[in-house]
Design a protein around this motif. Structure first.
Motif, PDB file in Angstrom:
ATOM      1  N   ILE A  24       0.852  -1.191   0.000  1.00 45.84           N
ATOM      2  CA  ILE A  24       0.000   0.000   0.000  1.00 45.84           C
ATOM      3  C   ILE A  24       0.888   1.242   0.000  1.00 45.84           C
ATOM      4  O   ILE A  24       1.742   1.404   0.888  1.00 45.84           O
ATOM      5  N   PHE A  25       0.670   2.109  -1.000  1.00 45.80           N
ATOM      6  CA  PHE A  25       1.454   3.345  -1.103  1.00 45.80           C
ATOM      7  C   PHE A  25       0.530   4.535  -0.856  1.00 45.80           C
ATOM      8  O   PHE A  25      -0.523   4.669  -1.478  1.00 45.80           O
ATOM      9  N   ASP A  26       0.972   5.396   0.087  1.00 44.92           N
ATOM     10  CA  ASP A  26       0.296   6.677   0.292  1.00 44.92           C
ATOM     11  C   ASP A  26       1.338   7.684   0.745  1.00 44.92           C
ATOM     12  O   ASP A  26       2.552   7.417   0.691  1.00 44.92           O
ATOM     13  N   THR A  27       0.894   8.829   1.185  1.00 42.58           N
ATOM     14  CA  THR A  27       1.839   9.889   1.559  1.00 42.58           C
ATOM     15  C   THR A  27       2.792   9.451   2.652  1.00 42.58           C
ATOM     16  O   THR A  27       3.954   9.866   2.686  1.00 42.58           O
ATOM     17  N   SER A  28       2.323   8.589   3.579  1.00 36.66           N
ATOM     18  CA  SER A  28       3.178   8.164   4.685  1.00 36.66           C
ATOM     19  C   SER A  28       4.376   7.376   4.192  1.00 36.66           C
ATOM     20  O   SER A  28       5.432   7.376   4.819  1.00 36.66           O
ATOM     21  N   PHE A  29       4.245   6.692   3.038  1.00 38.72           N
ATOM     22  CA  PHE A  29       5.382   5.940   2.513  1.00 38.72           C
ATOM     23  C   PHE A  29       6.497   6.880   2.086  1.00 38.72           C
ATOM     24  O   PHE A  29       7.675   6.595   2.249  1.00 38.72           O
ATOM     25  N   ASN A  30       6.121   8.013   1.558  1.00 37.00           N
ATOM     26  CA  ASN A  30       7.118   9.022   1.187  1.00 37.00           C
ATOM     27  C   ASN A  30       7.923   9.443   2.397  1.00 37.00           C
ATOM     28  O   ASN A  30       9.145   9.573   2.359  1.00 37.00           O
ATOM     29  N   LYS A  31       7.249   9.624   3.523  1.00 38.48           N
ATOM     30  CA  LYS A  31       7.948  10.014   4.747  1.00 38.48           C
ATOM     31  C   LYS A  31       8.853   8.901   5.243  1.00 38.48           C
ATOM     32  O   LYS A  31       9.927   9.147   5.771  1.00 38.48           O
ATOM     33  N   ALA A  32       8.395   7.648   5.053  1.00 37.97           N
ATOM     34  CA  ALA A  32       9.169   6.527   5.570  1.00 37.97           C
ATOM     35  C   ALA A  32      10.485   6.343   4.848  1.00 37.97           C
ATOM     36  O   ALA A  32      11.528   6.162   5.462  1.00 37.97           O
ATOM     37  N   PHE A  33      10.464   6.412   3.502  1.00 36.65           N
ATOM     38  CA  PHE A  33      11.673   6.121   2.749  1.00 36.65           C
ATOM     39  C   PHE A  33      12.510   7.351   2.440  1.00 36.65           C
ATOM     40  O   PHE A  33      13.715   7.280   2.357  1.00 36.65           O
ATOM     41  N   VAL A  34      11.854   8.491   2.245  1.00 40.20           N
ATOM     42  CA  VAL A  34      12.605   9.684   1.867  1.00 40.20           C
ATOM     43  C   VAL A  34      13.042  10.475   3.088  1.00 40.20           C
ATOM     44  O   VAL A  34      14.136  11.002   3.135  1.00 40.20           O
ATOM     45  N   SER A  35      12.202  10.526   4.122  1.00 42.56           N
ATOM     46  CA  SER A  35      12.510  11.352   5.285  1.00 42.56           C
ATOM     47  C   SER A  35      13.214  10.580   6.379  1.00 42.56           C
ATOM     48  O   SER A  35      13.855  11.172   7.231  1.00 42.56           O
ATOM     49  N   SER A  36      13.061   9.266   6.401  1.00 43.38           N
ATOM     50  CA  SER A  36      13.641   8.505   7.507  1.00 43.38           C
ATOM     51  C   SER A  36      14.188   7.193   6.983  1.00 43.38           C
ATOM     52  O   SER A  36      14.615   7.102   5.840  1.00 43.38           O
ATOM     53  N   GLU A  37      14.156   6.179   7.829  1.00 46.32           N
ATOM     54  CA  GLU A  37      14.624   4.862   7.424  1.00 46.32           C
ATOM     55  C   GLU A  37      13.494   3.882   7.641  1.00 46.32           C
ATOM     56  O   GLU A  37      12.644   4.064   8.490  1.00 46.32           O
ATOM     57  N   ASP A  38      13.457   2.843   6.862  1.00 43.97           N
ATOM     58  CA  ASP A  38      12.374   1.882   7.002  1.00 43.97           C
ATOM     59  C   ASP A  38      12.880   0.513   6.595  1.00 43.97           C
ATOM     60  O   ASP A  38      13.984   0.360   6.092  1.00 43.97           O
ATOM     61  N   VAL A  39      12.043  -0.476   6.835  1.00 42.87           N
ATOM     62  CA  VAL A  39      12.434  -1.840   6.534  1.00 42.87           C
ATOM     63  C   VAL A  39      11.868  -2.228   5.170  1.00 42.87           C
ATOM     64  O   VAL A  39      10.734  -1.910   4.844  1.00 42.87           O
ATOM     65  N   ILE A  40      12.673  -2.895   4.364  1.00 48.66           N
ATOM     66  CA  ILE A  40      12.155  -3.381   3.087  1.00 48.66           C
ATOM     67  C   ILE A  40      11.347  -4.637   3.371  1.00 48.66           C
ATOM     68  O   ILE A  40      11.669  -5.409   4.266  1.00 48.66           O
ATOM     69  N   SER A  41      10.284  -4.845   2.617  1.00 49.56           N
ATOM     70  CA  SER A  41       9.401  -5.958   2.928  1.00 49.56           C
ATOM     71  C   SER A  41       9.739  -7.220   2.142  1.00 49.56           C
ATOM     72  O   SER A  41       9.338  -8.298   2.521  1.00 49.56           O
ATOM     73  N   TYR A  42      10.449  -7.116   1.037  1.00 47.56           N
ATOM     74  CA  TYR A  42      10.820  -8.332   0.294  1.00 47.56           C
ATOM     75  C   TYR A  42      12.017  -8.996   0.962  1.00 47.56           C
ATOM     76  O   TYR A  42      12.999  -8.341   1.298  1.00 47.56           O
ATOM     77  N   GLU A  43      11.923 -10.305   1.141  1.00 46.41           N
ATOM     78  CA  GLU A  43      13.018 -11.043   1.738  1.00 46.41           C
ATOM     79  C   GLU A  43      13.149 -12.396   1.053  1.00 46.41           C
ATOM     80  O   GLU A  43      12.130 -13.033   0.744  1.00 46.41           O
ATOM     81  N   PRO A  44      14.363 -12.856   0.817  1.00 49.99           N
ATOM     82  CA  PRO A  44      14.553 -14.226   0.342  1.00 49.99           C
ATOM     83  C   PRO A  44      14.011 -15.206   1.387  1.00 49.99           C
ATOM     84  O   PRO A  44      13.834 -14.844   2.544  1.00 49.99           O
ATOM     85  N   PRO A  45      13.763 -16.457   0.977  1.00 50.92           N
ATOM     86  CA  PRO A  45      13.153 -17.418   1.909  1.00 50.92           C
ATOM     87  C   PRO A  45      13.887 -17.551   3.238  1.00 50.92           C
ATOM     88  O   PRO A  45      13.263 -17.646   4.272  1.00 50.92           O
ATOM     89  N   VAL A  46      15.203 -17.583   3.203  1.00 49.81           N
ATOM     90  CA  VAL A  46      15.931 -17.770   4.451  1.00 49.81           C
ATOM     91  C   VAL A  46      15.708 -16.595   5.395  1.00 49.81           C
ATOM     92  O   VAL A  46      15.572 -16.764   6.614  1.00 49.81           O
ATOM     93  N   LEU A  47      15.633 -15.378   4.838  1.00 54.15           N
ATOM     94  CA  LEU A  47      15.390 -14.220   5.710  1.00 54.15           C
ATOM     95  C   LEU A  47      13.934 -14.178   6.159  1.00 54.15           C
ATOM     96  O   LEU A  47      13.641 -13.753   7.283  1.00 54.15           O
ATOM     97  N   SER A  48      13.034 -14.614   5.282  1.00 52.88           N
ATOM     98  CA  SER A  48      11.639 -14.716   5.696  1.00 52.88           C
ATOM     99  C   SER A  48      11.493 -15.712   6.842  1.00 52.88           C
ATOM    100  O   SER A  48      10.712 -15.517   7.770  1.00 52.88           O
ATOM    101  N   PHE A  49      12.292 -16.793   6.752  1.00 51.67           N
ATOM    102  CA  PHE A  49      12.286 -17.780   7.827  1.00 51.67           C
ATOM    103  C   PHE A  49      12.747 -17.133   9.134  1.00 51.67           C
ATOM    104  O   PHE A  49      12.142 -17.347  10.192  1.00 51.67           O
TER     105      PHE A  49
END
Length: 858
Positions: free
Chosen positions: A172-197
């Motif tokens: 889901i993308f909205d204005t808050s996503f802009n603040k998360a990635f451009v203004s601060s730091e955030d976690v990426i949601s895609y992970e390889p299987p081992v990291l998902s594990f």
């Protein structure tokens, strides 16, 4: 990567055993149920308590091969309550295609739907989901979302707090996503299987920790609150510091309070209240003296009336009687020839002894009694003694001086001496006075004292009447009152000493301290059970906390961070740069860097190349910030292999035409293999999406929402400016015109007028759109940038009759779109005239679209 994964087996062997078991279960079933978590929590507790049998868990690295991606598609949202001002009566449906545009004016409920979806799907930066701020009622929050997962239709009823795990992959993308990635730091949601594990395992740890917290919360303290004034005492300080190391010996030391302590407490209270301790000590000494006297008398009389003494008296009595009897027998024999009775009796003996005294002191001082010399006289009758009389007196004297008589006298004296060993017992009145003076506190004790002395008196009285040892009455028992009286006397003496000490020195503070100590010990003894329970509770909580410490995710987070260095960062940066290029923003010099790992989440932030001290917000324009955040979002979610839907809330805000078209083209491209849902209030975006989708032979689903009297978010017909002209015209003719006609026939002229005016206004819009799409063949259209020059050749079929028809309709119906002077009111057309005009436009469109353009000579 194989080398990195190969080390996992050894690494996992060093983890707690319950965590290894949880890891194996995750590998087998991907996600653990609540029951699984409960069982793992129990294993964690057992391992902490040393009760978990040691087992070996082999970690299969091959489990992290890429699996088949799942498919997911959203169908509708319905039954919305308590979310912003949303109150739709009909479900919001997302269509059957892969790209859906939800259009609505400002305030129509678009943002409310997006916020709701974020909470249902568990998106980042959820924010607070308010209820209708204009409605003071306490409406619960809920909604129902329908979706399809891997071909299976499902639905989830959201109740205001929960998250639908099946929809957690929705981006889901909205204005808050802009603040998360451009203004601060955030976690990426895609992970390889081992990291998902690892993410799943970290989640299990957190769930186990929450389960342990929940278990700990069930053991609430029942420890009573100690009174404030008692907290400063040593006992109070101990009570406040009770912990898992508190022993039963400690509890016995501070929580024991017996009858002696109660007596000490009462004594200290009395001492503290006494204003004249010296006088009090004197009173206690006198009281003690009376008690001692009473005890001493009791012990004395017990001794005097003991069985041994009673036997001695009876023996003396029997001896006296025996000797007296023997003497009387001897006297009878000696005086058998006497002319008078009673010779030798006690009376006679008394007379004889009196005569002896008289003779020796008066009549014959120098002569031995009896005087039987010549011419001697009888000292009683004074007559001259005859020879017979002299002989009789001599025989009398011999009897009196005989052994038998002497033995009888000695025995009688011995008996009298034995009787004198029992003193006279005090009468009841005297006893009562002594008891009162001794201040013996209990009436029962006073009765025991009176009864005791009464038994002694009875024993003494009976002793005078008996003649044999067998008849001696039962001895008086040594009653408990004597022992109690002695103890009481001792305590009075000790208390007197304390009062005397009080009189000599000012020790009231010491007394107060001792008194406070006894008070708190009494209080502690009354709550002994609660204290024992509290210590056991603390020990149990300590065990639970020890178990919780093994759920710490630091080791998992660090390991995941190590793996992320190799498996995530480079791939994500490549995707991010690729997205910037596709969106036409490759000239922006930005880079993505990993900042830290927190609880297994890999955090990244964007930086400007060559401007490390400045943030993107400070340097980039608003539009550039927006396009960078969209690139970051797409790089984040596009790496997923699960085909999850993407949802965009006004993605083109602040973008110019070039960036807007680039974003739309990217959305159309993404819709080839996943569902794309766009919420917007911009007709330009809706038109652009339709134009680019048409080039890909894609027909977007367009859903419109509006504000109704009962709230926002109500699904409605799409705007006429974007709807299909033929469909819209048929709706005006077959539905809305029929409603107006029916109102007229029913005599509801006011409602009919409103409906007819609305139809006239919308019909004018359709005439205008027909000029753009039909008459001018769609060469140029509003809200769209392209000019379709190839369609210019179609204009050759245009005739003056076409222009005249459309011009007449525009002239007639423009009055219903534009303001008119008050002195020239707009007269409403009759229903039949309106129907004729609409049918004329319909017929013209059908003929015009079939008409072929004449061939132009080359």
């Amino acid at each position: 990567m194989s080398d990195v994964l190969a080390s996992l087996s050894e690494w996992f062997s060093e983890r707690p055993q319950w965590l290894q078991i949880a890891a194996m279960q995750l590998l087998q079933q991907t996600e653990l149920t609540n029951k699984d978590v409960s069982e793992i929590t129990a294993l964690c507790r057992q391992e902490t308590d040393g009760k978990l049998p040691k087992t070996t868990c082999s970690f299969p690295v091959s489990a992290f091969s890429q699996g088949t991606p799942s498919t997911l598609r959203l169908y509708s949202i319905s039954d919305v309550e308590g979310v912003n001002a949303l109150a739709p009566k009909k479900p919001l449906e997302f269509g059957k295609g892969n790209i859906t545009v939800v259009y609505g004016n400002n305030g129509s409920g678009k943002s409310g739907y997006v916020r709701l979806l974020k909470h249902i799907c568990g998106a980042r930066n959820l924010g607070v989901l308010h209820r209708n701020v204009y409605n003071s009622g306490s409406t619960v929050q809920k909604a129902c979302i329908s979706f399809e997962q891997d071909g299976v239709l499902k639905s989830h009823t959201w109740s205001g707090q929960d998250i639908c795990d099946d929809l957690s992959s929705v981006g889901i993308f909205d204005t808050s996503f802009n603040k998360a990635f451009v203004s601060s730091e955030d976690v990426i949601s895609y992970e390889p299987p081992v990291l998902s594990f690892f993410s799943s395992l970290i989640l299990v740890c957190e769930k186990v920790a929450r389960a342990l917290d929940a278990e700990a919360n069930r053991y609430q303290s029942k420890k009573p609150n100690i009174p404030t004034e008692k907290k400063v005492t040593p006992e109070g300080i101990w009570y406040e510091s009770i912990n898992t190391k508190t022993t039963s010996q400690d509890i016995d030391k501070y929580c024991t309070f017996d009858s002696n302590d109660e007596a000490d407490l009462q004594t200290l209270q009395q001492r503290l209240a006494e204003q004249a301790p010296a006088e009090k000590a004197k009173q206690l000494r006198k009281q003690k003296q009376h008690i001692d006297t009473l005890v001493q008398d009791a012990q004395k009389y017990l001794e005097q009336l003991s069985n041994e003494n009673c036997r001695r008296i009876i023996v003396a009595k029997k001896k006296s009687i025996l000797k007296k009897t023997a003497a009387e027998i001897a006297a009878k024999r000696a005086f058998s020839s006497s002319h008078l009775e009673g010779i030798g009796s006690s009376i006679w003996k008394a007379l004889w002894e009196t005569a002896r005294t008289y003779s020796g002191r008066a009549a014959y001082k120098e002569t031995e009694y009896p005087n039987v010399s010549q011419d001697s006289r009888c000292v009683l009758c004074h007559q001259t003694l005859t020879q017979e009389g002299k002989e009789r007196l001599v025989s009398f004297e011999n009897f009196v001086k005989g052994e038998m008589e002497k033995a009888a006298k000695d025995a009688e004296k011995e008996y009298e001496a034995a009787n004198q060993t029992i003193e006279t017992l005090p009468p009841s009145g005297t006893l009562k006075a002594i008891i009162d003076a001794a201040r013996i506190p209990q009436d029962e004790v006073a009765s025991q004292v009176m009864e005791f002395f009464a038994q002694l008196q009875s024993r003494k009285d009976q002793l005078l009447e008996i003649d044999s040892e067998e008849a001696i009455p039962a001895s008086v028992p040594l009653l408990k009152w004597i022992e109690n009286a002695e103890t009481y006397s001792k305590s009075l003496g000790e208390l007197a000493e304390k009062y005397e000490e009080d009189a000599k020195s000012d020790n009231r503070q010491d007394i107060k301290k001792k008194l406070n100590s006894l008070h708190i010990r009494k209080w502690l003894s009354e709550h002994r059970a609660a204290i024992d329970e509290e210590v056991e509770r603390l020990k149990l909580l300590n065990q639970i906390q020890e178990a919780k410490r093994s759920t710490n995710t630091k080791a998992l987070s660090l390991k995941k961070g190590e793996l992320a260095e190799v498996l995530i960062t480079d791939a994500f940066v490549q995707r991010f740069n690729a997205e910037l290029k596709v969106l036409g923003a490759s000239q922006l010099k930005v880079k993505l860097v990993k900042s830290k790992v927190s609880k297994g989440r890999v955090l990244h932030k964007l930086q400007l190349l060559g401007a490390a001290q400045s943030t993107l917000v400070e340097i980039l324009s608003e539009g550039e910030n927006r396009i960078v955040s969209i690139a970051a979002f797409l790089a984040d979610v596009a790496g997923k292999s699960n085909g999850a839907p993407f949802i965009f809330d006004d993605p083109i805000s602040s973008l110019d035409q070039t960036y807007e078209e680039a974003v739309v083209q990217r959305l159309i491209e993404l819709s080839q293999d996943r569902q794309i849902i766009v919420f917007t209030h911009r007709l330009s975006l809706l038109g652009t999406i339709k134009d680019f989708a048409e080039k890909k032979s894609i027909k977007p689903d367009v859903v419109s929402i509006r504000t109704a009297d009962w709230g926002t978010g109500e699904p409605a017909s799409i705007p006429l400016s974007q709807s299909d002209i033929k469909t819209a015209l048929n709706t005006l003719i077959n539905q809305r015109y029929q409603d107006a006609k029916k109102a007229t026939e029913n005599g509801d002229f006011e409602h009919a007028e409103i409906l007819l005016r609305s139809i006239c206004s919308d019909f004018r819009t359709l005439v205008e759109r027909s000029i753009e799409n039909d008459l001018l063949c769609g060469v140029v259209q509003r809200f769209q940038r392209p000019v379709h020059t190839l369609k210019l050749k179609e204009l050759a079929k245009l005739q003056s009759i076409d222009c005249n028809l459309l011009d007449s309709l525009m002239t007639k119906y423009s009055r219903f779109e534009h303001s008119q002077p008050a002195e020239l009111p707009v007269e409403l057309l009759g229903p039949d005239n309106l129907l004729a005009d609409m049918m004329a436009l319909k017929d013209w469109r059908e003929e015009y679209m079939k008409r072929s353009a004449p061939t132009v000579a080359g």
